[in-house]
Scaffold this motif. Structure first.
Motif, short mmCIF file in Angstrom:
data_model
loop_
_atom_site.label_atom_id
_atom_site.label_comp_id
_atom_site.label_asym_id
_atom_site.label_seq_id
_atom_site.Cartn_x
_atom_site.Cartn_y
_atom_site.Cartn_z
N GLY A 336 31.46 38.60 32.62
CA GLY A 336 32.28 37.60 33.29
C GLY A 336 33.70 37.57 32.75
N ALA A 337 33.86 37.79 31.44
CA ALA A 337 35.19 37.80 30.83
C ALA A 337 36.03 38.96 31.35
CB ALA A 337 35.07 37.88 29.31
N LEU A 338 35.41 40.13 31.58
CA LEU A 338 36.16 41.27 32.12
C LEU A 338 36.65 40.98 33.53
CD1 LEU A 338 33.95 44.25 30.86
CD2 LEU A 338 36.20 43.57 30.01
N PHE A 339 35.80 40.35 34.34
CA PHE A 339 36.22 39.96 35.70
C PHE A 339 37.37 38.96 35.62
CE2 PHE A 339 36.17 37.85 39.74
CZ PHE A 339 35.70 38.79 40.65
N TYR A 340 37.26 38.00 34.71
CA TYR A 340 38.32 37.00 34.53
C TYR A 340 39.61 37.67 34.06
CZ TYR A 340 40.90 33.13 32.40
OH TYR A 340 41.89 32.24 32.04
N MET A 341 39.51 38.65 33.17
CA MET A 341 40.70 39.33 32.67
C MET A 341 41.47 40.00 33.79
SD MET A 341 40.96 42.48 29.94
CE MET A 341 40.17 43.60 31.10
N VAL A 342 40.77 40.70 34.67
CA VAL A 342 41.44 41.38 35.78
C VAL A 342 42.11 40.37 36.70
CG1 VAL A 342 41.08 42.84 37.80
CG2 VAL A 342 39.89 43.36 35.66
N ALA A 404 51.53 28.56 46.11
CA ALA A 404 50.27 27.81 46.27
C ALA A 404 49.06 28.69 45.92
CB ALA A 404 50.16 27.29 47.70
N ILE A 405 49.10 29.96 46.34
CA ILE A 405 47.99 30.86 46.03
C ILE A 405 47.92 31.12 44.54
CG2 ILE A 405 47.10 33.19 46.39
CD1 ILE A 405 48.33 33.09 49.20
N CYS A 406 49.09 31.30 43.90
CA CYS A 406 49.10 31.46 42.44
C CYS A 406 48.50 30.23 41.75
CB CYS A 406 50.53 31.68 41.94
SG CYS A 406 51.17 33.34 42.20
N GLY A 407 48.84 29.05 42.27
CA GLY A 407 48.30 27.83 41.70
C GLY A 407 46.78 27.75 41.85
N ILE A 408 46.28 28.15 43.02
CA ILE A 408 44.83 28.14 43.25
C ILE A 408 44.13 29.13 42.30
CG2 ILE A 408 43.03 28.71 44.94
CD1 ILE A 408 44.94 27.68 47.11
N LEU A 409 44.74 30.29 42.11
CA LEU A 409 44.14 31.30 41.25
C LEU A 409 44.15 30.87 39.79
CD1 LEU A 409 45.69 34.46 42.94
CD2 LEU A 409 43.24 34.06 42.62
N LEU A 410 45.27 30.32 39.33
CA LEU A 410 45.35 29.87 37.94
C LEU A 410 44.43 28.68 37.68
CD1 LEU A 410 49.21 30.08 37.26
CD2 LEU A 410 47.43 31.57 36.33
N THR A 411 44.30 27.83 38.67
CA THR A 411 43.46 26.64 38.52
C THR A 411 41.97 27.00 38.55
OG1 THR A 411 45.16 25.29 39.58
CG2 THR A 411 42.94 24.39 39.51
N GLY A 412 41.64 28.04 39.32
CA GLY A 412 40.24 28.42 39.46
C GLY A 412 39.54 27.70 40.59
N LEU A 413 40.30 27.34 41.63
CA LEU A 413 39.71 26.69 42.79
C LEU A 413 39.24 27.74 43.78
CD1 LEU A 413 42.29 23.80 43.40
CD2 LEU A 413 40.01 23.61 42.40
N PRO A 414 38.20 27.43 44.60
CA PRO A 414 37.77 28.38 45.63
C PRO A 414 38.84 28.47 46.72
CG PRO A 414 36.55 26.30 45.78
CD PRO A 414 37.38 26.23 44.53
N PRO A 415 38.92 29.57 47.45
CA PRO A 415 37.90 30.63 47.50
C PRO A 415 38.30 31.92 46.78
CG PRO A 415 39.24 30.74 49.47
CD PRO A 415 39.86 29.69 48.59
N GLY A 418 39.96 33.63 41.05
CA GLY A 418 39.99 32.77 39.88
C GLY A 418 38.77 31.88 39.80
N PHE A 419 38.33 31.38 40.96
CA PHE A 419 37.11 30.56 41.00
C PHE A 419 35.88 31.39 40.68
CE2 PHE A 419 33.43 29.34 43.63
CZ PHE A 419 33.14 28.11 43.06
N VAL A 420 35.80 32.59 41.28
CA VAL A 420 34.65 33.46 41.02
C VAL A 420 34.56 33.80 39.54
CG1 VAL A 420 33.59 35.69 41.57
CG2 VAL A 420 34.82 34.43 43.34
N ALA A 421 35.71 34.10 38.92
CA ALA A 421 35.73 34.47 37.50
C ALA A 421 35.25 33.32 36.62
CB ALA A 421 37.15 34.90 37.10
N LYS A 422 35.77 32.13 36.86
CA LYS A 422 35.36 30.98 36.04
C LYS A 422 33.91 30.59 36.30
CE LYS A 422 39.87 29.01 35.05
NZ LYS A 422 40.69 27.79 34.92
#
Length: 542
Positions: A336-342, A404-415, A418-422
């Protein structure tokens, strides 16, 4: 058996940027278009090579593909080792390189001399660090990477950039000294610097030498923790990254991951389950240090008023999450950490590029007034003329959507990814033994999951506040002049995050297979030490 030409392709990620960097030196600085074309062509070719090597590594797994430079067998000669993890890092580096170079062609390549040569040397150092199989050459490529980064961090001049750059240079020179001390101690105890040979000898170290061995490993680890940005060694990172030119900061998103890569590789290779009395050495420090870094990073994210600082502290949150995941010492969490890293590296790189475009149309005094209004309420609002019914320009709408997309990715919100990684990280932390064998959840696991959630909440608050101030309640009303060639790399990196979301299943299977190989390094060790020499014609008959 790997085809012969594919086997020789392993050295290409090092040789290709070296030749490209040397070749562009032959041309005058005024021939920028030609220099940029050569540099970008090299990066595109490098991506093709990296993708090919990823397929080779996946096909050869669980064994590693070993290239004997000089045809000397390990551990006596220099070796390059290709496995799933090194191939993944090569692909990620080449993607960020293409995005940074495309962005730089708009104007940043003209901000200082020899930009493309230094950039190519940086790529050579990064790729060498990911492929090398011994600590001595790791030091060589580490120094090549740092030397090139010194030139890039100062690219574009300016007092703020020079001040942050000099701090960056001083800190990393100190880290290089620690690297040498740690390597010297390890060599004095074990008599070898080949990583696979070290892994084989560490369990057999005499008890009276084990303290010296672990001291050397700890000093070596500190050098990489400086690069990874672990608290309290991370004071230099947010100022340096936020002051760097946009394409430089974008490629620097992978530099902190060099420290993560080496810590992940060496901790599992040297101090995995087969390391005897030293098994698990340093894991607790990585776990606690990672959580402390996450805490420091999320506080910095909340406190940041400038977008550059916000991105810099987001790097620390990413590094802290990865360090804590490594410290957990579990294959599922590592996957999971490798997915999050990418995902986080692609997002932060796109964010650094986007910041330069957004801030191009802003005025510093207006930013100060906006913060004042936010802090003290409405008493300053009369100073700003209210304009009703203005249409949002197309450029600002695109920038706002990307933000907005960067914010969603950094926050970890779906879809998005970033959400999948967290989600994958949290699921692995709560159930490290797998779905069929649930285990009790420790207090440390609860704290780590809480920090992952809180870091996302902090990013959401900070990005929402910054977005409102920048795109909704901006005091200038000025639309920045943005070229299409500057938007393309930002959109491209965010689209890759979307692709990562859609292809999360195959991507996660690759990450989990990589994690399993890292946690069971016997195949890696066997591949390196048993790699056959290429016999010249006629040698067998004699």
């Amino acid at each position: 058996m790997t085809a012969n030409w594919l086997h020789h392709l392993i050295v290409a990620p090092i040789v290709l940027p070296l030749l490209a960097g040397a070749f562009v030196l032959l041309f005058d600085e005024r021939r920028r278009v030609l220099k940029a074309t050569i540099s970008l062509a090299s990066a595109v070719l490098l991506l093709g090579v990296a993708v090919t090597l990823m397929s080779v590594a996946d096909a050869a797994a669980p064994a590693a593909d070993v290239y004997l430079l000089g045809n000397w067998p390990a551990p006596f000669g220099i070796v390059l080792v290709l496995d799933r993890l090194s191939a993944l890092m090569l692909v990620l580096t080449s993607i960020l390189a293409i995005a940074s170079l495309v962005f730089a062609t708009a104007r940043w390549q003209r901000a200082g001399p020899h930009f493309h040569t230094i950039f190519q040397i940086l790529l050579m150092g990064l790729n060498g660090a990911f492929l090398t199989g011994d600590l001595f050459n790791l030091f060589v490529f580490f120094e090549v990477t740092l030397a090139a980064s010194y030139g890039l961090v100062l690219h574009g001049s300016g007092p703020l950039r020079v001040k942050a750059g000099l701090h960056y240079i001083a800190v990393n020179l100190a880290a290089s000294s620690l690297f040498l001390i740690g390597v010297s101690l390890l060599y004095g105890v074990t008599g070898t610097l080949n990583m696979a040979d070290l892994a084989q000898r560490i369990p057999m170290i005499a008890p009276e030498d084990r303290m010296l061995l672990e001291a050397g490993a700890a000093i070596l680890g500190v050098a990489f923790l400086v690069k990874a940005g672990m608290w309290p060694l991370s004071f230099w990172l947010p100022p340096a990254y936020s002051a760097a030119a946009a394409p430089v900061a974008a490629i620097f998103a992978i530099l902190s991951k060099v420290g993560i890569y080496i810590l992940l590789r060496l901790s599992l290779l040297f101090f995995g389950n087969g390391a005897g009395a030293s098994s698990g050495f340093g894991n607790e420090w990585l776990l606690m240090g990672g959580m402390a870094t996450m805490t420091f990073g999320l506080i910095g994210v909340l406190a940041s008023q400038a977008m550059g600082r916000l991105a810099g502290y987001s790097v620390l949150v990413s590094s802290g999450t990865l360090l804590a995941a490594i410290g957990m010492g579990n294959a599922g969490i590592t996957g999971g950490a490798l997915f999050y890293m990418v995902s986080s590296t692609l997002t932060i790189s796109a964010f650094f590029l986007l910041i330069e475009l957004v801030e191009r149309g802003q005025d510093t005094a207006a930013n100060v007034l906006a913060v004042t209004m936010e802090a003290y309420g409405d008493e300053y609002e009369d100073a700003v003329d209210e304009e009703v019914g203005l249409a949002i320009p197309g450029t600002l709408a695109i920038l706002g959507a990307c933000f907005a997309i960067c914010g969603i990715l950094l926050t970890g919100l779906p879809p998005f990814s970033g959400f999948v990684a967290k989600f994958l990280l949290i699921a692995s932390i709560f159930n490290p033994a797998g779905l069929g064998d649930p285990a009790p959840i420790s207090a440390t696991s609860w704290i780590l999951v809480a920090l992952i959630v809180l870091s996302g909440l902090a990013a959401m608050i900070a990005m929402t506040r910054t977005g409102i101030r920048t795109f909704w309640a901006s005091l200038e009303g000025k639309v920045p002049r943005v070229l299409v060639i500057e938007l393309v790399p930002v959109v491209g990196l965010l689209l890759l995050c979307l692709v990562l979301t859609i292809q999360a299943g195959p991507a996660m299977r690759y990450m989990q297979a990589t994690a399993q190989s890292l946690h069971a390094p016997q195949d890696y060790i066997r591949s390196v030490l048993a790699a056959p020499r290429v016999r010249p014609e006629g040698e067998a008959s004699r």
